[in-house]
Design a protein around this motif. Sequence first.
Motif, PDB file in Angstrom:
ATOM      1  N   GLU A  62       0.798  -1.244   0.051  1.00  0.00           N
ATOM      2  CA  GLU A  62      -0.119  -0.008  -0.044  1.00  0.00           C
ATOM      3  C   GLU A  62       0.721   1.208   0.121  1.00  0.00           C
ATOM      4  OE1 GLU A  62      -3.266   2.347   0.149  1.00  0.00           O
ATOM      5  OE2 GLU A  62      -3.056   0.417  -0.385  1.00  0.00           O
ATOM      6  N   ALA A  63       1.977   1.250   0.678  1.00  0.00           N
ATOM      7  CA  ALA A  63       2.930   2.461   0.695  1.00  0.00           C
ATOM      8  C   ALA A  63       3.555   2.690  -0.625  1.00  0.00           C
ATOM      9  CB  ALA A  63       3.841   2.216   1.749  1.00  0.00           C
ATOM     10  N   HIS A  64       4.137   1.512  -1.173  1.00  0.00           N
ATOM     11  CA  HIS A  64       4.428   1.628  -2.544  1.00  0.00           C
ATOM     12  C   HIS A  64       3.456   1.907  -3.660  1.00  0.00           C
ATOM     13  CE1 HIS A  64       7.325   0.235  -5.677  1.00  0.00           C
ATOM     14  NE2 HIS A  64       6.478  -0.102  -6.410  1.00  0.00           N
ATOM     15  N   ARG A  65       2.373   1.573  -3.237  1.00  0.00           N
ATOM     16  CA  ARG A  65       1.197   2.219  -4.487  1.00  0.00           C
ATOM     17  C   ARG A  65       1.129   3.636  -4.121  1.00  0.00           C
ATOM     18  NH1 ARG A  65      -3.731   3.804  -4.530  1.00  0.00           N
ATOM     19  NH2 ARG A  65      -3.960   3.350  -2.137  1.00  0.00           N
ATOM     20  N   GLN A  66       0.934   4.093  -3.002  1.00  0.00           N
ATOM     21  CA  GLN A  66       0.643   5.437  -2.800  1.00  0.00           C
ATOM     22  C   GLN A  66       1.916   6.333  -3.235  1.00  0.00           C
ATOM     23  OE1 GLN A  66      -0.031   5.899   1.597  1.00  0.00           O
ATOM     24  NE2 GLN A  66      -1.976   4.982   1.537  1.00  0.00           N
ATOM     25  N   LEU A  67       3.177   5.686  -2.939  1.00  0.00           N
ATOM     26  CA  LEU A  67       4.312   6.380  -3.566  1.00  0.00           C
ATOM     27  C   LEU A  67       4.222   6.614  -5.027  1.00  0.00           C
ATOM     28  CD1 LEU A  67       7.130   7.674  -3.287  1.00  0.00           C
ATOM     29  CD2 LEU A  67       8.142   5.282  -3.443  1.00  0.00           C
TER      30      LEU A  67
ATOM     31  N   GLU B  23       6.074   0.454 -12.931  1.00  0.00           N
ATOM     32  CA  GLU B  23       5.662  -0.083 -11.725  1.00  0.00           C
ATOM     33  C   GLU B  23       4.462  -0.500 -11.629  1.00  0.00           C
ATOM     34  OE1 GLU B  23       7.999  -1.248  -9.431  1.00  0.00           O
ATOM     35  OE2 GLU B  23       9.381  -0.626 -10.856  1.00  0.00           O
ATOM     36  N   GLY B  24       3.373   0.490 -11.821  1.00  0.00           N
ATOM     37  CA  GLY B  24       1.951   0.279 -11.959  1.00  0.00           C
ATOM     38  C   GLY B  24       1.549  -0.544 -13.093  1.00  0.00           C
ATOM     39  N   GLN B  25       2.204  -1.163 -14.159  1.00  0.00           N
ATOM     40  CA  GLN B  25       2.270  -1.885 -15.329  1.00  0.00           C
ATOM     41  C   GLN B  25       1.054  -1.177 -15.985  1.00  0.00           C
ATOM     42  OE1 GLN B  25       0.803  -5.894 -13.804  1.00  0.00           O
ATOM     43  NE2 GLN B  25       2.859  -6.342 -13.436  1.00  0.00           N
TER      44      GLN B  25
ATOM     45  N   ALA C 184      12.230  -2.141 -19.658  1.00  0.00           N
ATOM     46  CA  ALA C 184      10.765  -2.365 -19.481  1.00  0.00           C
ATOM     47  C   ALA C 184      10.292  -2.175 -21.006  1.00  0.00           C
ATOM     48  CB  ALA C 184      10.206  -1.510 -18.719  1.00  0.00           C
ATOM     49  N   ILE C 185      10.575  -1.417 -21.754  1.00  0.00           N
ATOM     50  CA  ILE C 185      10.234  -0.991 -23.277  1.00  0.00           C
ATOM     51  C   ILE C 185      10.549  -2.241 -23.739  1.00  0.00           C
ATOM     52  CG2 ILE C 185      10.469   0.430 -25.108  1.00  0.00           C
ATOM     53  CD1 ILE C 185      11.004   2.771 -23.357  1.00  0.00           C
ATOM     54  N   THR C 186      11.880  -2.776 -23.825  1.00  0.00           N
ATOM     55  CA  THR C 186      12.370  -3.882 -24.669  1.00  0.00           C
ATOM     56  C   THR C 186      11.389  -4.891 -24.317  1.00  0.00           C
ATOM     57  OG1 THR C 186      14.595  -2.925 -24.777  1.00  0.00           O
ATOM     58  CG2 THR C 186      14.210  -4.947 -25.438  1.00  0.00           C
ATOM     59  N   GLN C 187      11.186  -5.263 -22.950  1.00  0.00           N
ATOM     60  CA  GLN C 187      10.380  -6.563 -22.777  1.00  0.00           C
ATOM     61  C   GLN C 187       9.226  -6.703 -23.225  1.00  0.00           C
ATOM     62  OE1 GLN C 187      11.181  -6.665 -18.355  1.00  0.00           O
ATOM     63  NE2 GLN C 187      13.040  -7.839 -18.598  1.00  0.00           N
ATOM     64  N   GLN C 188       8.846  -5.261 -23.278  1.00  0.00           N
ATOM     65  CA  GLN C 188       7.311  -5.239 -23.846  1.00  0.00           C
ATOM     66  C   GLN C 188       7.117  -5.567 -25.169  1.00  0.00           C
ATOM     67  OE1 GLN C 188       4.319  -2.514 -22.677  1.00  0.00           O
ATOM     68  NE2 GLN C 188       4.989  -2.107 -20.665  1.00  0.00           N
ATOM     69  N   HIS C 189       8.350  -5.560 -25.857  1.00  0.00           N
ATOM     70  CA  HIS C 189       8.328  -5.497 -27.406  1.00  0.00           C
ATOM     71  C   HIS C 189       9.001  -6.999 -27.567  1.00  0.00           C
ATOM     72  CE1 HIS C 189       8.177  -1.416 -27.710  1.00  0.00           C
ATOM     73  NE2 HIS C 189       7.740  -1.482 -29.117  1.00  0.00           N
ATOM     74  N   GLN C 190       8.814  -8.045 -26.530  1.00  0.00           N
ATOM     75  CA  GLN C 190       9.562  -9.430 -26.425  1.00  0.00           C
ATOM     76  C   GLN C 190      10.886  -9.484 -26.778  1.00  0.00           C
ATOM     77  OE1 GLN C 190       6.278  -9.036 -28.515  1.00  0.00           O
ATOM     78  NE2 GLN C 190       5.488  -9.240 -26.489  1.00  0.00           N
ATOM     79  N   GLY C 191      11.673  -8.450 -26.532  1.00  0.00           N
ATOM     80  CA  GLY C 191      13.004  -8.339 -26.781  1.00  0.00           C
ATOM     81  C   GLY C 191      13.879  -8.642 -25.476  1.00  0.00           C
ATOM     82  N   MET C 192      15.463  -8.480 -25.861  1.00  0.00           N
ATOM     83  CA  MET C 192      16.050  -8.385 -24.690  1.00  0.00           C
ATOM     84  C   MET C 192      17.050  -7.404 -24.270  1.00  0.00           C
ATOM     85  SD  MET C 192      16.867 -12.592 -24.418  1.00  0.00           S
ATOM     86  CE  MET C 192      18.054 -12.512 -23.029  1.00  0.00           C
ATOM     87  N   THR C 193      17.720  -6.982 -23.296  1.00  0.00           N
ATOM     88  CA  THR C 193      18.751  -5.954 -23.147  1.00  0.00           C
ATOM     89  C   THR C 193      19.854  -6.821 -22.563  1.00  0.00           C
ATOM     90  OG1 THR C 193      17.827  -5.160 -21.068  1.00  0.00           O
ATOM     91  CG2 THR C 193      17.046  -4.075 -23.083  1.00  0.00           C
ATOM     92  N   GLY C 194      20.977  -5.882 -22.558  1.00  0.00           N
ATOM     93  CA  GLY C 194      22.133  -6.377 -21.816  1.00  0.00           C
ATOM     94  C   GLY C 194      23.592  -5.355 -22.037  1.00  0.00           C
TER      95      GLY C 194
END
Length: 401
Positions: A151-156, A231-233, A366-376
């Motif tokens: 709840e604290a994380h969500r409020q933040l 964080e909030g998807q 996060a952007i790359t993962q939503q495109h089914q990609g990878m980072t490194g």
Amino acid sequence: MLSKFYARNLWPQRKHIQWHIYTMGHMPLWRRPLYGYLAGFLLVSIGLLTGLERESWQIPVFLPSAFLNFYIILVAFIWGFGPSLLTLLLGLLVIDWLYVHPYGLIFHNWSIYNISFLATFALSGIIISLIVHQRELARLHAQLNTDKAQEAHRQLEDFIGLVSHELKTPLTATQGNIQLAQRRLRRYIKESEPADQQRLTSVQQVLSIALRQTEVQHRLVDDLLDASRIEGQRLHMIKVPCDLVQIVREAVESQRIIAPMRTIVLEDIPDECVSVVADADRIAQVVNNYLSNALKYAPSDKPISVRIEKQASQARVQVRDEGPGLPEDEQERIWTRFYRVSTIHVQEDSGVPNIGLGVGLHICRAITQQHQGMTGVISRPGAGATFWFTLPLATTALYNK
């Protein structure tokens, strides 16, 4: 002594914790203590009926007693110490009536054996109830702390999102006013006398600096918003077929404009279109972030190289610099939110703004993962760093979608 310990320590804790669990909606109604007292009474009644029929059913004497112990543990685990204590007391009466002959201790059979038998059963039942109760209390306490933390994380996150939205409004207005002032000032310079043009030009330079600063602040606010959305998807993408080569070329050109004194080289860029299904603006954001970091940390006299490779069903984009490099133990931490490597410093003559919140690479992943990609990253201290990401080619991306 056990009752005093429970009254002073366990009971207040359980009532406090259970109240929070109930009010937060994480405890079913049937787990409230009132239902526990009823369940204990019913379970002991079943044990009594089983004991009364033990001779006709040829049930061993120890079996109903074992079931009574099981009932005490079950009630203590689900409903707490109070209901389990009632179950224990009722179980004592059942054992006293059925197994302490003749007619039980409560009537007239006050032998040492019977007293010790009932006392042992009662003491063991209390100890078992306390242990089970404490274990369940610890679980409830951990659940309550987890709920509070979430709840604290969500409020933040809500606060960060709200502040970021509120900051964007005055920033946008400030940028608009500065740009309007610049346009008017250019007209005044054309219409003014040569003696006044120099003074007006100096004012125009100040406005240009102010505009660049607001653009930096705007980017920081956008980064905060993106981090909050991740964080909030709530980070949504608009994916359409696009050319990855064009996206990379435009990102490189924009960084060349920002840092005209730096060298950014395009190496092994395919001549043909590299088609991907992606949100072009978000992928450009990833490339720009990689390039900006490379410009910040690499020496100003060293070039930054950018490469695109096609590998079977995916495309790979690499940005290489000749900066200080990264230790192996830092190569995974840099992708976490708000993390910055303390031992690596921005070059003073990098040519790009030295302002950041430590969320850029987190957003890139996060952007790359939503495109089914990878980072490194491929790096070692003193040998520069190569940041890369991959995206599925258009045919693969459409099939996965």
